[in-house]
Design a protein around this motif. Structure first.
Motif, PDB file in Angstrom:
ATOM      1  N   VAL A  24      63.248  29.840  37.219  1.00  0.00           N
ATOM      2  CA  VAL A  24      62.698  30.061  35.877  1.00  0.00           C
ATOM      3  C   VAL A  24      61.187  30.257  35.948  1.00  0.00           C
ATOM      4  O   VAL A  24      60.630  31.171  35.317  1.00  0.00           O
ATOM      5  CB  VAL A  24      63.060  28.888  34.945  1.00  0.00           C
ATOM      6  N   PHE A  25      60.500  29.403  36.711  1.00  0.00           N
ATOM      7  CA  PHE A  25      59.049  29.561  36.855  1.00  0.00           C
ATOM      8  C   PHE A  25      58.720  30.909  37.515  1.00  0.00           C
ATOM      9  O   PHE A  25      57.758  31.585  37.125  1.00  0.00           O
ATOM     10  CB  PHE A  25      58.458  28.419  37.683  1.00  0.00           C
ATOM     11  N   GLY A  26      59.517  31.273  38.516  1.00  0.00           N
ATOM     12  CA  GLY A  26      59.298  32.568  39.156  1.00  0.00           C
ATOM     13  C   GLY A  26      59.521  33.715  38.197  1.00  0.00           C
ATOM     14  O   GLY A  26      58.781  34.709  38.207  1.00  0.00           O
ATOM     15  N   SER A  27      60.530  33.589  37.348  1.00  0.00           N
ATOM     16  CA  SER A  27      60.812  34.625  36.360  1.00  0.00           C
ATOM     17  C   SER A  27      59.663  34.775  35.371  1.00  0.00           C
ATOM     18  O   SER A  27      59.257  35.892  35.027  1.00  0.00           O
ATOM     19  CB  SER A  27      62.106  34.278  35.613  1.00  0.00           C
ATOM     20  N   ILE A  28      59.126  33.643  34.926  1.00  0.00           N
ATOM     21  CA  ILE A  28      57.987  33.704  33.996  1.00  0.00           C
ATOM     22  C   ILE A  28      56.777  34.322  34.680  1.00  0.00           C
ATOM     23  O   ILE A  28      56.033  35.116  34.079  1.00  0.00           O
ATOM     24  CB  ILE A  28      57.656  32.298  33.462  1.00  0.00           C
ATOM     25  N   GLY A  29      56.567  33.975  35.960  1.00  0.00           N
ATOM     26  CA  GLY A  29      55.461  34.579  36.701  1.00  0.00           C
ATOM     27  C   GLY A  29      55.593  36.082  36.814  1.00  0.00           C
ATOM     28  O   GLY A  29      54.627  36.837  36.621  1.00  0.00           O
ATOM     29  N   MET A  30      56.815  36.548  37.126  1.00  0.00           N
ATOM     30  CA  MET A  30      57.045  37.990  37.195  1.00  0.00           C
ATOM     31  C   MET A  30      56.871  38.634  35.823  1.00  0.00           C
ATOM     32  O   MET A  30      56.363  39.755  35.702  1.00  0.00           O
ATOM     33  CB  MET A  30      58.449  38.275  37.725  1.00  0.00           C
ATOM     34  N   ALA A  31      57.279  37.907  34.769  1.00  0.00           N
ATOM     35  CA  ALA A  31      57.112  38.418  33.408  1.00  0.00           C
ATOM     36  C   ALA A  31      55.632  38.605  33.069  1.00  0.00           C
ATOM     37  O   ALA A  31      55.239  39.599  32.443  1.00  0.00           O
ATOM     38  CB  ALA A  31      57.769  37.466  32.407  1.00  0.00           C
ATOM     39  N   ILE A  32      54.821  37.645  33.498  1.00  0.00           N
ATOM     40  CA  ILE A  32      53.379  37.753  33.235  1.00  0.00           C
ATOM     41  C   ILE A  32      52.791  38.966  33.937  1.00  0.00           C
ATOM     42  O   ILE A  32      52.064  39.767  33.338  1.00  0.00           O
ATOM     43  CB  ILE A  32      52.670  36.461  33.682  1.00  0.00           C
ATOM     44  N   VAL A  33      53.105  39.116  35.223  1.00  0.00           N
ATOM     45  CA  VAL A  33      52.540  40.218  36.000  1.00  0.00           C
ATOM     46  C   VAL A  33      52.974  41.560  35.414  1.00  0.00           C
ATOM     47  O   VAL A  33      52.151  42.471  35.246  1.00  0.00           O
ATOM     48  CB  VAL A  33      52.954  40.103  37.482  1.00  0.00           C
ATOM     49  N   TYR A  34      54.250  41.690  35.091  1.00  0.00           N
ATOM     50  CA  TYR A  34      54.724  42.958  34.534  1.00  0.00           C
ATOM     51  C   TYR A  34      54.231  43.174  33.108  1.00  0.00           C
ATOM     52  O   TYR A  34      53.945  44.300  32.701  1.00  0.00           O
ATOM     53  CB  TYR A  34      56.253  43.027  34.595  1.00  0.00           C
ATOM     54  N   GLY A  35      54.138  42.083  32.347  1.00  0.00           N
ATOM     55  CA  GLY A  35      53.621  42.214  30.991  1.00  0.00           C
ATOM     56  C   GLY A  35      52.185  42.705  30.977  1.00  0.00           C
ATOM     57  O   GLY A  35      51.814  43.578  30.181  1.00  0.00           O
ATOM     58  N   LEU A  36      51.372  42.157  31.878  1.00  0.00           N
ATOM     59  CA  LEU A  36      49.977  42.586  31.960  1.00  0.00           C
ATOM     60  C   LEU A  36      49.841  43.973  32.570  1.00  0.00           C
ATOM     61  O   LEU A  36      48.811  44.634  32.393  1.00  0.00           O
ATOM     62  CB  LEU A  36      49.168  41.564  32.777  1.00  0.00           C
ATOM     63  N   LYS A  37      50.881  44.395  33.280  1.00  0.00           N
ATOM     64  CA  LYS A  37      50.856  45.754  33.843  1.00  0.00           C
ATOM     65  C   LYS A  37      51.155  46.811  32.782  1.00  0.00           C
ATOM     66  O   LYS A  37      50.490  47.844  32.723  1.00  0.00           O
ATOM     67  CB  LYS A  37      51.861  45.868  34.994  1.00  0.00           C
ATOM     68  N   VAL A  38      52.146  46.551  31.940  1.00  0.00           N
ATOM     69  CA  VAL A  38      52.599  47.595  31.009  1.00  0.00           C
ATOM     70  C   VAL A  38      51.893  47.549  29.662  1.00  0.00           C
ATOM     71  O   VAL A  38      52.051  48.482  28.861  1.00  0.00           O
ATOM     72  CB  VAL A  38      54.122  47.510  30.781  1.00  0.00           C
ATOM     73  N   ASN A  39      51.118  46.486  29.381  1.00  0.00           N
ATOM     74  CA  ASN A  39      50.503  46.416  28.053  1.00  0.00           C
ATOM     75  C   ASN A  39      49.582  47.592  27.778  1.00  0.00           C
ATOM     76  O   ASN A  39      49.421  47.997  26.625  1.00  0.00           O
ATOM     77  CB  ASN A  39      49.774  45.074  27.845  1.00  0.00           C
ATOM     78  N   LEU A  40      48.988  48.148  28.814  1.00  0.00           N
ATOM     79  CA  LEU A  40      48.108  49.296  28.608  1.00  0.00           C
ATOM     80  C   LEU A  40      48.868  50.509  28.086  1.00  0.00           C
ATOM     81  O   LEU A  40      48.316  51.308  27.318  1.00  0.00           O
ATOM     82  CB  LEU A  40      47.379  49.644  29.908  1.00  0.00           C
TER      83      LEU A  40
END
Length: 521
Positions: A24-40
């Motif tokens: 779960v922690f790993g999933s949230i970490g991946m979510a953060i990285v991808y979220g900050l990638k696609v927000n642009l």
């Protein structure tokens, strides 16, 4: 093996085992990285001055209602949902401060991958030989810092945005190698599919949440808020990850003794006081391995389609289907929530079938990879000819994106199957090459749609993607494998040399005489 710490039980008790807390922690970490990638991708819709850009090369679609001679007569021009005319639709969209051409927009979106492509192999080796936990923390940390600095530096010059995106890519590039190392250390073989899926489906969840948040924030609080809010919230995860996550079960205190024993026994790591080894990568055997090349081809082709959906669909929604910023964000994010559910169900189903001996690992990986290549390809083919049916287009696009979730239980977990000792390095190798589509796709789309933002241009884009999905399906189906490869064994080469030496010793005249095998001449 590192010295074991005293187990104190999972932080969530018997309800959630420690290995799934990690997932779960790993999933949230991946979510953060991808979220900050696609927000642009979404924020840029609000950042651009569409009126000024339209006077340059954006007019291919926006001016066709008034000047039919500017486009081919057989290209259908879509009105916004609800039937408003194009003029009113453009008027309701708020212009941002930046006048960036389509090629520059493509560069701003793709420059993330300049950093992403260079950090994967170094990140993998550090994760394998030092600590995957701290590599992952660094990856998220650099993304958070750069996201918070993005508004200020972008206002100075677009080169500031490029610099931040490149650095975010450097951090993002190490995430998959780090998490592959942790999965190899934590996941029992019969739970690899579901644990990999839980972790990597975070990329979908992060994408969906980022698209929604970016759309709402940019429409109500301005484009700067996208970066400040999302970057600030991500700091919470960094604190929790540092405290509650460790590289392997032996180092984790928040785990039960029974769970630790089960994991280490299933992975063959249950011998006490064994020195932790980091064997060198057998590069020659890796690059001559057919299953490895099957993963690499599948990864590259699928990433083209993934980045097409991830980065470019918001622009397709605006350019062709004429969605505004808010409705664009909702329609673009909609598929990623069912994708999350579908991915977990598929991973759990495949693991259950493997546990019951109904299928083997190879079959499981090929089923999942077929789903994430065949169904999205068919959906893109339909999109080419569906015209301006907004609801139908969104539904078809959603089905394609949901089916892409098969990759988490397919080729993306396959590195751990064929060589768990080198899982981080293998995923770094394939993901490095598979990063090229992330660089090429925005530039390719920008080139094709420059002054020609209609369905005719997007058909070309979709057909190229369909061809790559087809290649992925046939190559992986024919050559993919879920079996552990001989070169994964830590002492494999040493054992081969010892066997050769023994055979040579056994064939000496002295040994032959002792064994009564001397023949007269």
């Amino acid at each position: 093996m590192a010295k074991e710490v005293t187990p104190r039980g999972s932080i969530l008790g018997k309800c959630v085992p420690a290995r799934y807390v990690l997932a779960v922690f790993g999933s949230i970490g991946m979510a953060i990285v991808y979220g900050l990638k696609v927000n642009l991708s979404v924020a840029m819709v609000a950042m651009l001055n569409h009126t000024a850009v339209g006077h340059g090369s954006h007019g291919g679609a926006s001016h066709t209602n008034g000047s039919s001679n500017l486009t081919n007569s057989d290209v259908e021009i879509c009105l916004p949902p609800g039937g408003e005319d194009g003029t009113n639709a453009n008027a309701t969209a708020t212009d941002g401060p930046f006048v960036w051409s389509e090629p520059l927009q493509g560069t701003l979106l793709s420059c993330y991958f300049w950093g992403y492509i260079i950090s994967q192999i170094p990140g993998a080796r550090v994760a394998e030989n030092f600590s995957a936990k701290w590599v992952m923390l660094f990856s998220v940390g650099i993304n958070v810092v750069c996201t918070l600095l993005t508004p200020v530096l972008t206002k100075l010059h677009y080169s500031g945005l490029i610099a931040m995106r490149v650095l975010e890519g450097v951090g993002g590039g190490a995430t998959f190698p780090a998490m592959h190392c942790m999965i190899a250390a934590w996941a029992p073989p019969n739970e690899r599919s579901v644990m990999s899926t839980i972790i990597y489906v975070g990329t979908s969840f992060g994408t969906a949440m980022s698209i929604l948040m970016a759309g709402v924030l940019s429409a109500n609080l301005g484009w700067e808020s996208v970066f400040y809010v999302m970057g600030g919230l991500s700091c919470i995860w960094m604190f929790l990850w540092t405290i509650f996550v460790q590289d392997n079960p032996q180092k984790q205190s928040f785990i039960s003794a029974e769970e630790r024993q089960m994991i280490t026994a299933s992975l063959g790591n249950d011998e006490p006081n064994v020195k932790e080894e980091h064997p060198p990568v057998p590069w020659k055997k890796v690059f001559t391995s057919v299953p490895f090349w099957a993963i690499l081809v599948a990864h590259c082709c699928n990433n083209w389609g993934w980045y097409m959906f991830l980065i470019e669909i918001p622009f397709y929604m605006k350019q062709v289907l004429a969605f505004n910023v808010s409705s664009n964000a909702v329609a673009s994010a909609l598929p990623y929530f069912p994708m999350l559910i579908f991915s977990i169900i598929l991973g759990k189903s495949l693991d259950s079938l493997k546990a019951k001996k109904k299928i083997n690992t190879t079959t499981a990986r090929k089923i999942a990879t077929s789903i994430c290549s065949v169904i999205p390809g068919i959906c893109l083919l339909i999109l080419c000819y569906i015209g301006c049916k907004h609801t139908a287009a969104v539904v078809i696009m959603s089905v394609g994106i949901v089916a892409m979730g098969g990759m988490f239980s397919g080729f993306l977990s396959n590195h751990i199957d064929i060589a768990p000792n080198y899982a981080g390095t293998l995923v770094a190798l394939t993901n490095t090459v598979a990063t090229l589509p992330g660089i090429i796709v925005p530039l390719f789309v920008g080139y094709i749609t420059k002054g020609n933002q209609n369905i005719g241009a997007w058909r070309v884009i979709f057909f190229v993607t369909l061809a790559l999905f087809t290649i992925e399906f046939f190559i992986y189906t024919m050559f993919g494998s879920g079996e552990e490869q001989p070169w994964n064994k830590k002492n494999n080469s040493e054992n081969e040399e010892d066997k050769e030496k023994v055979l040579q010793d056994e064939n000496t005249p002295l040994n032959a005489a002792k064994n009564g095998n001397v023949t007269s001449t």
